[in-house]
Design an enzyme around this catalytic site. Sequence first.
Site, PDB file in Angstrom:
ATOM      1  CG  ASN A  45     -30.838 -69.922  32.299  1.00 50.49           C
ATOM      2  OD1 ASN A  45     -31.422 -68.876  32.022  1.00 50.49           O
ATOM      3  ND2 ASN A  45     -30.214 -70.638  31.390  1.00 50.49           N
ATOM      4  CG  HIS A  77     -37.087 -67.995  30.308  1.00 57.72           C
ATOM      5  ND1 HIS A  77     -37.070 -67.726  28.950  1.00 57.72           N
ATOM      6  CD2 HIS A  77     -36.713 -69.279  30.440  1.00 57.72           C
ATOM      7  CE1 HIS A  77     -36.718 -68.824  28.300  1.00 57.72           C
ATOM      8  NE2 HIS A  77     -36.488 -69.774  29.179  1.00 57.72           N
ATOM      9  CG  HIS A  85     -28.091 -69.127  25.761  1.00 57.30           C
ATOM     10  ND1 HIS A  85     -28.806 -70.196  25.281  1.00 57.30           N
ATOM     11  CD2 HIS A  85     -27.185 -68.823  24.792  1.00 57.30           C
ATOM     12  CE1 HIS A  85     -28.346 -70.536  24.084  1.00 57.30           C
ATOM     13  NE2 HIS A  85     -27.371 -69.703  23.760  1.00 57.30           N
ATOM     14  NE  ARG A  89     -31.445 -68.681  21.660  1.00 51.61           N
ATOM     15  CZ  ARG A  89     -31.628 -70.000  21.768  1.00 51.61           C
ATOM     16  NH1 ARG A  89     -31.791 -70.558  22.940  1.00 51.61           N
ATOM     17  NH2 ARG A  89     -31.668 -70.762  20.707  1.00 51.61           N
ATOM     18  NE  ARG A 126     -34.532 -66.763  20.746  1.00 49.72           N
ATOM     19  CZ  ARG A 126     -34.619 -68.018  20.301  1.00 49.72           C
ATOM     20  NH1 ARG A 126     -35.229 -68.922  21.040  1.00 49.72           N
ATOM     21  NH2 ARG A 126     -34.112 -68.378  19.161  1.00 49.72           N
ATOM     22  CD  GLU A 164     -26.985 -71.880  29.215  1.00 49.09           C
ATOM     23  OE1 GLU A 164     -27.780 -71.570  28.310  1.00 49.09           O
ATOM     24  OE2 GLU A 164     -27.324 -72.488  30.226  1.00 49.09           O
ATOM     25  CB  THR A 217     -30.345 -75.200  24.153  1.00 45.55           C
ATOM     26  OG1 THR A 217     -30.111 -73.827  24.446  1.00 45.55           O
ATOM     27  CG2 THR A 217     -29.126 -75.795  23.518  1.00 45.55           C
ATOM     28  CD  GLU A 249     -25.741 -77.250  31.827  1.00 48.48           C
ATOM     29  OE1 GLU A 249     -24.906 -76.353  32.088  1.00 48.48           O
ATOM     30  OE2 GLU A 249     -26.935 -77.031  31.612  1.00 48.48           O
ATOM     31  CG  HIS A 278     -32.708 -78.055  28.448  1.00 51.44           C
ATOM     32  ND1 HIS A 278     -34.015 -78.325  28.114  1.00 51.44           N
ATOM     33  CD2 HIS A 278     -32.329 -77.024  27.671  1.00 51.44           C
ATOM     34  CE1 HIS A 278     -34.383 -77.504  27.152  1.00 51.44           C
ATOM     35  NE2 HIS A 278     -33.388 -76.688  26.867  1.00 51.44           N
TER      36      HIS A 278
HETATM   37  N1  PXP Z   1     -28.569 -75.515  30.551  1.00 51.10           N
HETATM   38  C1  PXP Z   1     -28.467 -75.153  29.254  1.00 51.10           C
HETATM   39  C2  PXP Z   1     -27.198 -75.454  28.546  1.00 51.10           C
HETATM   40  C3  PXP Z   1     -29.516 -74.468  28.599  1.00 51.10           C
HETATM   41  O1  PXP Z   1     -29.384 -74.115  27.308  1.00 51.10           O
HETATM   42  C4  PXP Z   1     -30.677 -74.161  29.329  1.00 51.10           C
HETATM   43  C5  PXP Z   1     -31.783 -73.414  28.666  1.00 51.10           C
HETATM   44  O2  PXP Z   1     -31.372 -72.123  28.398  1.00 51.10           O
HETATM   45  C6  PXP Z   1     -30.728 -74.543  30.687  1.00 51.10           C
HETATM   46  C7  PXP Z   1     -29.685 -75.235  31.260  1.00 51.10           C
HETATM   47  C8  PXP Z   1     -31.917 -74.223  31.534  1.00 51.10           C
HETATM   48  O3  PXP Z   1     -33.035 -74.906  31.088  1.00 51.10           O
HETATM   49  P1  PXP Z   1     -34.448 -74.616  31.746  1.00 51.10           P
HETATM   50  O4  PXP Z   1     -34.779 -73.185  31.467  1.00 51.10           O
HETATM   51  O5  PXP Z   1     -35.356 -75.576  31.051  1.00 51.10           O
HETATM   52  O6  PXP Z   1     -34.309 -74.872  33.218  1.00 51.10           O
END
Ligand code: PXP
Length: 256
Positions: A12, A15, A57, A59, A63, A84, A115, A165, A206
Site C-alpha cells: 500500500n 503514504h 486508497h 479517499r 488527502r 480501496e 481506516t 480482507e 492494517h
Molecule cells: N488494508 C486496508 C483496507 C486499509 O485501509 C489500510 C490502510 O490504508 C491497509 C490495509 C494498510 O494498513 P497499514 O498502512 O497500517 O499497513
Amino acid sequence: MKTSNSIRLGVNIDHCATLRQARYREYARDRGQMVEPDPLALALVAERAGADGITVHLREDRRHIQESDVARLRECIQTRLNLEMACTDEMVAFALKTQPDSVCLVPEGRAEITTEGGLDVVRHVGLVRDVTESLQRAGIAVSLFINPEPEAIEAAAEVGADMVELHTGSFANHYYLEEARSEELDKLREGAVRAHEAGLIVNAGHGINYVNIAGVRGIPWLHELNIGHAIISRSVFTGIEEAVREMKARMRGGLL
Ligand code: PXP
C-alpha cells in the site's frame, strides 16, 4: 491449506503520496510525475523487489492518493492494482472508468486518521451487494474489508464478494498485551477458516509491521496481505527495495 511461503504481498503506497501532499498539495493533482516523491516511481521499484500487487486508497478528501496517480499506476504497473474505496456513486464510477484488477470496499469517515474499523456489511447489505455486482459485471474482483466476525463473514458471502480482507488492526494494537493478542489472533484464525469455508478468498491487512508479521503469517488460508505504513516508514532508512524484500522474507518466516 495454503502455507505462509505462498502469501502474496500487496504494498500500500498511500503514504508515499501523503509525503508528497505535505508539500505539493495543488500540483500533485495534475502534474503527478513532476513532484517528489512520486508514488508511481515507488510502485515500480516495489514491484522489482517482489511486491505482488500495489494497493492505493482514493479517499473522499484526497488527502494522499489522487485520481491521476491511480490512472498512471493502471497504465504502468506490471502486477495487480487494488483500489480501496468507499461505497459511493463517485467511487464506483471512478473504478468502472479506471478498471483496477480488484476493489476493496472500506468504510470511510472524514475524521479518522486511517481506516478505523471494518465495513458494516450486515447493516448496509443492499448497498454493498449493488456495488459488488456492478464492479463484478465490469470484471473487477471485489474484496470487503471486515472485522473477523462471523456475521460480517456470512454477510460478505451472501452479497457475493470474491474476497474478504480481515482487519488486523485490533491484533496489531494489542500486540504487546499477551492475553489480548492471543484472543485477537484466535478471532483472525477462526475468521479465516470461516471465510474460506464460505468460499471467500482470505486477505488481511492494517497495522501489520516487521514484528507482528510473525503472528499474522500463521493465520490459515491467507492469500494476500496488504501492508503500507510499516513498509513506507522502513523505506525512509533503507529504500523501498530493501523494505519490500525484508517484509517478504519475514512473511516466509525468515530474516533478510
Ligand atoms: N488494508 C486496508 C483496507 C486499509 O485501509 C489500510 C490502510 O490504508 C491497509 C490495509 C494498510 O494498513 P497499514 O498502512 O497500517 O499497513
